[in-house]
Design a protein around this motif. Sequence first.
Motif, PDB file in Angstrom:
ATOM      1  N   GLU A 124       1.979  39.306  50.141  1.00  0.00           N
ATOM      2  CA  GLU A 124       1.983  39.415  49.015  1.00  0.00           C
ATOM      3  C   GLU A 124       2.991  40.453  48.312  1.00  0.00           C
ATOM      4  O   GLU A 124       2.989  41.630  48.671  1.00  0.00           O
ATOM      5  CB  GLU A 124       0.605  39.750  48.212  1.00  0.00           C
ATOM      6  CG  GLU A 124      -0.363  38.902  48.538  1.00  0.00           C
ATOM      7  CD  GLU A 124      -1.822  39.252  47.947  1.00  0.00           C
ATOM      8  OE1 GLU A 124      -1.547  40.100  47.227  1.00  0.00           O
ATOM      9  OE2 GLU A 124      -2.749  38.750  48.457  1.00  0.00           O
ATOM     10  N   TYR A 149       3.500  35.308  48.829  1.00  0.00           N
ATOM     11  CA  TYR A 149       3.222  35.017  47.035  1.00  0.00           C
ATOM     12  C   TYR A 149       4.345  36.028  46.379  1.00  0.00           C
ATOM     13  O   TYR A 149       4.271  37.260  46.890  1.00  0.00           O
ATOM     14  CB  TYR A 149       1.883  35.625  46.696  1.00  0.00           C
ATOM     15  CG  TYR A 149       0.638  34.724  47.440  1.00  0.00           C
ATOM     16  CD1 TYR A 149       0.143  33.668  46.639  1.00  0.00           C
ATOM     17  CD2 TYR A 149       0.281  34.890  48.757  1.00  0.00           C
ATOM     18  CE1 TYR A 149      -0.875  32.802  47.357  1.00  0.00           C
ATOM     19  CE2 TYR A 149      -0.657  34.121  49.219  1.00  0.00           C
ATOM     20  CZ  TYR A 149      -1.310  33.063  48.373  1.00  0.00           C
ATOM     21  OH  TYR A 149      -2.436  32.213  48.968  1.00  0.00           O
ATOM     22  N   ALA A 171       4.526  30.740  47.242  1.00  0.00           N
ATOM     23  CA  ALA A 171       3.998  30.532  45.706  1.00  0.00           C
ATOM     24  C   ALA A 171       4.723  31.627  44.756  1.00  0.00           C
ATOM     25  O   ALA A 171       4.602  32.665  45.345  1.00  0.00           O
ATOM     26  CB  ALA A 171       2.704  30.594  45.804  1.00  0.00           C
ATOM     27  N   THR A 172       4.688  31.357  43.682  1.00  0.00           N
ATOM     28  CA  THR A 172       5.087  32.418  42.528  1.00  0.00           C
ATOM     29  C   THR A 172       4.173  32.248  41.591  1.00  0.00           C
ATOM     30  O   THR A 172       3.148  31.753  41.329  1.00  0.00           O
ATOM     31  CB  THR A 172       6.486  31.856  42.000  1.00  0.00           C
ATOM     32  OG1 THR A 172       6.394  30.554  41.407  1.00  0.00           O
ATOM     33  CG2 THR A 172       7.368  31.670  43.124  1.00  0.00           C
ATOM     34  N   GLU A 173       4.289  33.498  40.813  1.00  0.00           N
ATOM     35  CA  GLU A 173       3.101  33.873  39.612  1.00  0.00           C
ATOM     36  C   GLU A 173       3.719  32.826  38.401  1.00  0.00           C
ATOM     37  O   GLU A 173       2.711  32.416  38.009  1.00  0.00           O
ATOM     38  CB  GLU A 173       3.418  35.375  39.150  1.00  0.00           C
ATOM     39  CG  GLU A 173       2.908  36.229  40.222  1.00  0.00           C
ATOM     40  CD  GLU A 173       3.178  37.737  39.499  1.00  0.00           C
ATOM     41  OE1 GLU A 173       4.153  37.769  38.821  1.00  0.00           O
ATOM     42  OE2 GLU A 173       2.565  38.544  39.937  1.00  0.00           O
TER      43      GLU A 173
END
Length: 515
Positions: A242, A267, A292-294
């Motif tokens: 993360e 992330y 994955a991205t915010e």
Amino acid sequence: MPFSSFGNRSAYPKQILTLLWRSTIFVLGLNRDPSCRKAKSPDLVCTIAWDTTLIMSDSALRQRKSKRIMQKQTEVKADWISALPDSVLCHILSYLPTKNAVATSLLARRWKLVWTSLQKLYFDDRQSRRLPGMMGDPMPGFEEFVETVLTGTYPTNITTFFVHCSRPVDLSSFHLWVCSAVRRNAREIELYLDQNHRVELPEELYTSVSVEVLKLMSDFVIKVPAGGTSFPNVKILSVQLESPENSLTEKLFCSCPALEELSIQAYLNDEGPTTKFVISSSTLKRCTLWVATEGEMFTQAEYKVRITAPSLERLHIMSDIFGKFVVHDLNSLTDVILDIVYGEWSRVDPNRAIQLLQRLNNTKNLTVSYGVLCALDHAYHIWFPALSHLQHLEVAVGAIGWAVLPVILSSSQNLQSLILRKQSRFEVTEEQFGWIEGDIVPNCLLQHVKKIEIKGVEGDDDELILVDYLLKYSSVLEVMVICFKGSVSKQERRDIGRSILQVQRASNRCKLELV
């Protein structure tokens, strides 16, 4: 008993007998493990045969509702299971969660110490029947249960050590558990720890020579040793990161000398510098990168990937955004899956898709998502790479991408198998959706393609135009598979099938399959 604080003791005997019986049938009836077969003595085979006769008799006795004979039947089952050697019993118990395996000590005196020889240890606090008072509280009895099992089992070598802590645990205890597994030469370790902050891994884990499979399923603090070598004999590595720092992502995946399979779940947040992944390994064969991205569609995150892996055979990339890829020496690559999101809103240069395909042009099997096809559709006008080694292609097509599809086919001269998945996220018009026939028929259709599969068929006119074209020019086609969408009725499927059967085919050997 060691498990008395981790569950409802009174409910164990009946449940454990059921689980034990199912596991025994699986091991003795289905398992092909040589060590298990060797453990069966002639006397044991006779006992099992005798038990089978009793089961056949039981079928008749059950009709007479004889409870007494059925009770004897159960006793016989328990007897012949208990008569098995300890090595076989431990093998059977290895298919149960450790909590249930330990609970077999309640069954009889024969089972009291069998669990102490377990070589596969699975600890999961989600199996507890006693829930904590608050969400942030530890799971009652879980830590004591783990420590009791670790001190009560005797093998100097264990094969598997699995820990899943969905609740906070004492970190000093957690470190002792992992160190205990390392000192007992565990070959496979999987760890998940749900804490409010990152937790450092024990130093002994970095230098263990016994660990071959390491799965870090939560975000741990991973420190690459100063010597540059981590996890010297790990062949399979899975990590979850993360907002990772480049000091980790640029070093970790180059420091594992025996690595064969790598899985990264990353992330990224919208703030901070570009994340750089450096993967360099002469032994790596399979690699999966999931990013994955915010912000998802409108993210500001950015990442770069550099891969140098001459032995790499399979590459799977899943990402919310199109990163920048630089690859070298992928001479062994055979399977590539590109599942990357791209849309009209994207800030990323679509030429990255073209550049990535160029660097992966040695692959034989390629799967392309709708997002990748959209990026190619925006960039193919300038230049498109030759995919001369490609034999199998699977593409998701939707509102965008039909214009570039003939270009891809023309670049794949030796293609033998084609799968088209109809996919549309947005409302489309007739001008947007549908096969666009080029001036030149792709050579792969004329000479090489033997199988075509079209998924998500609804019976639209544009689909029939595509089918008509492919049947008309695929000279060596052997089979065309039409996979209907679930919403298409049986009558509609029959009508579509009759329409397709009337289409002229270039190949006399072509068979039509409707699914």
